[in-house]
Design a protein around this motif. Structure first.
Motif, short mmCIF file in Angstrom:
data_model
loop_
_atom_site.label_atom_id
_atom_site.label_comp_id
_atom_site.label_asym_id
_atom_site.label_seq_id
_atom_site.Cartn_x
_atom_site.Cartn_y
_atom_site.Cartn_z
N SER A 11 0.49 -1.49 0.02
CA SER A 11 -0.06 -0.28 0.34
C SER A 11 0.97 1.28 0.28
O SER A 11 1.55 1.57 0.68
CB SER A 11 -0.82 0.10 1.16
OG SER A 11 -0.34 -0.06 2.50
N THR A 80 -4.28 4.21 -3.42
CA THR A 80 -3.87 2.94 -3.04
C THR A 80 -4.96 2.37 -3.24
O THR A 80 -4.48 1.02 -4.67
CB THR A 80 -3.94 2.31 -1.57
OG1 THR A 80 -2.57 2.72 -0.39
CG2 THR A 80 -2.99 1.25 -1.29
N GLN A 93 -8.05 -6.90 -1.36
CA GLN A 93 -7.70 -5.87 -0.84
C GLN A 93 -9.74 -6.50 -0.38
O GLN A 93 -10.22 -5.94 -0.95
CB GLN A 93 -8.12 -4.78 -1.17
CG GLN A 93 -6.48 -4.40 -1.24
CD GLN A 93 -5.74 -4.25 -0.64
OE1 GLN A 93 -5.68 -3.85 0.22
NE2 GLN A 93 -4.35 -5.32 -1.67
#
Length: 421
Positions: A11, A80, A93
């Motif tokens: 990230s 990110t 994610q």
């Protein structure tokens, strides 16, 4: 104090070049794990001593939970996620506030780590992203393995308190740099690469202003072996690496327990400096060379205690086991500095990890070699990491110098009595 572990993350907000480099490094971390595992049988005695016993892996993909303090995501988190989407890895994610992500996490076995600190239950709000592709590296084992690979490739290490300690690099006497060691011996070289971590500016004083030696603050908690409930809860299988409030002024982080039951908690809101005389200049240098200081500044201890109290309340009753300072080398923009040193024939610098560099251990050399071979202008990283200056008012704290507020001598250091919650 033996440094236990370091975060492996991908990230990086809008800095997609670092995201890509970290992802490429992760592939090699995985290969290292596999190679070590393949030697665990008949070839186990070939392994470095720290890998012959205990857990034989150098990195653990336990997940990385990036927690906000309040009810909104900071911009860097949204950047990110956009870059993860661009690279086709958004599926790794999981947003805590996205019903689809929460369901995906549950179905893929990551649901129990999405709110590992039970913040939604205890505070009614939990904004976080869980990265299922990230985790931590066991730093001392990774260093031992890297040294093993280097020796196999023919690298000679001189790890001796005087024979291996460089005290000066002279580029004035001859066309080639002369390295002097603490035993009084001089060594002529064709090329000297200074990758001295926190000691780099001490060997290359002209780098002061581009890089600065700083310390983060660390505490540990030792889990009692009889507390099986805590061993289970804080194992890497059940608990991720966590950062908390890195865009909101908290800047705390923690790891799952290691194989010995040690939990590491860090504070990086303030990066402490320690000034000494080097070649006629006042330069920040690691305090470790001057004392056996194990205390940390009181504000850092309070930040760590706040993090534990709010996010790891089960550990309050155990109290802290140790504190220490962890020395880094920051650059003016948190990016590496890898280049030939101006006006120093045959001398190059490789530094500026800025608290996020260890994850690149398996792959950094690939880019460094290109730069040392004179191809730096042809690569994105060579451009990013070149020797540089800045006239900006704010330069990652380097503009403060010895008059700034982060100097350790100006701090009230916390003692063991302050460890009490």
């Amino acid at each position: 104090m033996l440094e236990v572990n370091k975060i492996i993350r991908f990230s990086y907000g809008s800095e997609i070049e670092y995201q890509r480099l970290a992802s490429q490094a992760a592939e090699i971390w995985g290969e290292w794990n596999q190679e070590i595992a393949s030697m665990a049988g008949e070839r186990v005695e070939e392994l470095p001593g720290v890998l012959q016993r205990g857990e034989r892996m150098v990195w653990n993909k336990c997940g990385f939970l990036r927690m906000a303090v309040g009810s909104e995501f900071p911009d860097i988190e949204l950047d990110t996620l956009r870059n993860m989407e661009k690279e086709g890895i958004r599926d790794t994610q999981f947003r805590s506030d996205d019903d689809i992500d929460v369901e995906r996490a549950s179905k893929s076995g990551w649901g129990h780590k999405l709110d590992a600190c039970r913040r939604q239950e205890r505070f009614g709000v939990h904004k976080a992203v869980l990265d299922s592709s990230a985790g931590f590296t066991v730093a001392y084992k990774a260093c031992a393995w890297a040294q093993y690979l280097a020796r196999k490739a023919g690298v000679e290490f001189i790890l001796h308190p005087t024979k291996g300690k460089v005290t000066n690099i002279d580029t004035t006497a001859t066309e080639k740099p002369i390295v002097q060691t603490a035993d009084g011996v001089t060594h002529e070289a064709d090329l000297v690469v200074v990758a001295g971590g926190g000691w780099t500016a001490g060997l290359l004083p002209e780098a002061d202003g581009l890089i600065e030696t700083t310390a983060g603050s660390v505490a540990t908690i030792q889990l009692p072996k009889e507390r099986l409930d805590l061993w289970e809860r804080f194992s890497p299988e059940n608990f991720p690496v966590i950062t908390w409030g890195f865009s909101e002024g908290k800047d705390a982080y923690s790891f799952p327990r290691d194989e010995n039951g040690v939990i590491k908690i860090g504070f990086r809101k303030t990066k402490w400096t320690n000034y000494g005389d080097v070649a006629g200049k006042r330069i920040s240098v690691p305090r470790a060379v001057q004392s056996k200081e194990t205390d940390i500044p009181a504000p850092a201890l309070e930040g760590i205690k706040e993090y534990i109290s709010l996010n790891l309340p089960e550990l309050v009753e155990l109290g802290l086991s140790s504190t220490f300072l962890c020395w880094y080398t920051d650059s003016i923009d948190n990016s590496f500095v890898v280049d030939f040193v101006p006006n120093r024939s045959g001398v190059a610098i490789c530094t500026g990890g800025s608290g996020h560099g260890f994850k690149f251990l398996p792959i950094l050399g690939r880019e460094v070699v290109k730069i040392l071979e004179g191809k730096g202008d042809q690569t994105v990283y060579g451009q990013m990491w070149k020797w540089r200056t800045s006239t900006a008012t704010k330069r990652n704290g380097l503009e403060e110098g010895e008059e700034g507020p982060r100097v350790l001598e100006k701090q009230k250091m916390a003692s063991r009595e302050d460890w009490v919650f």
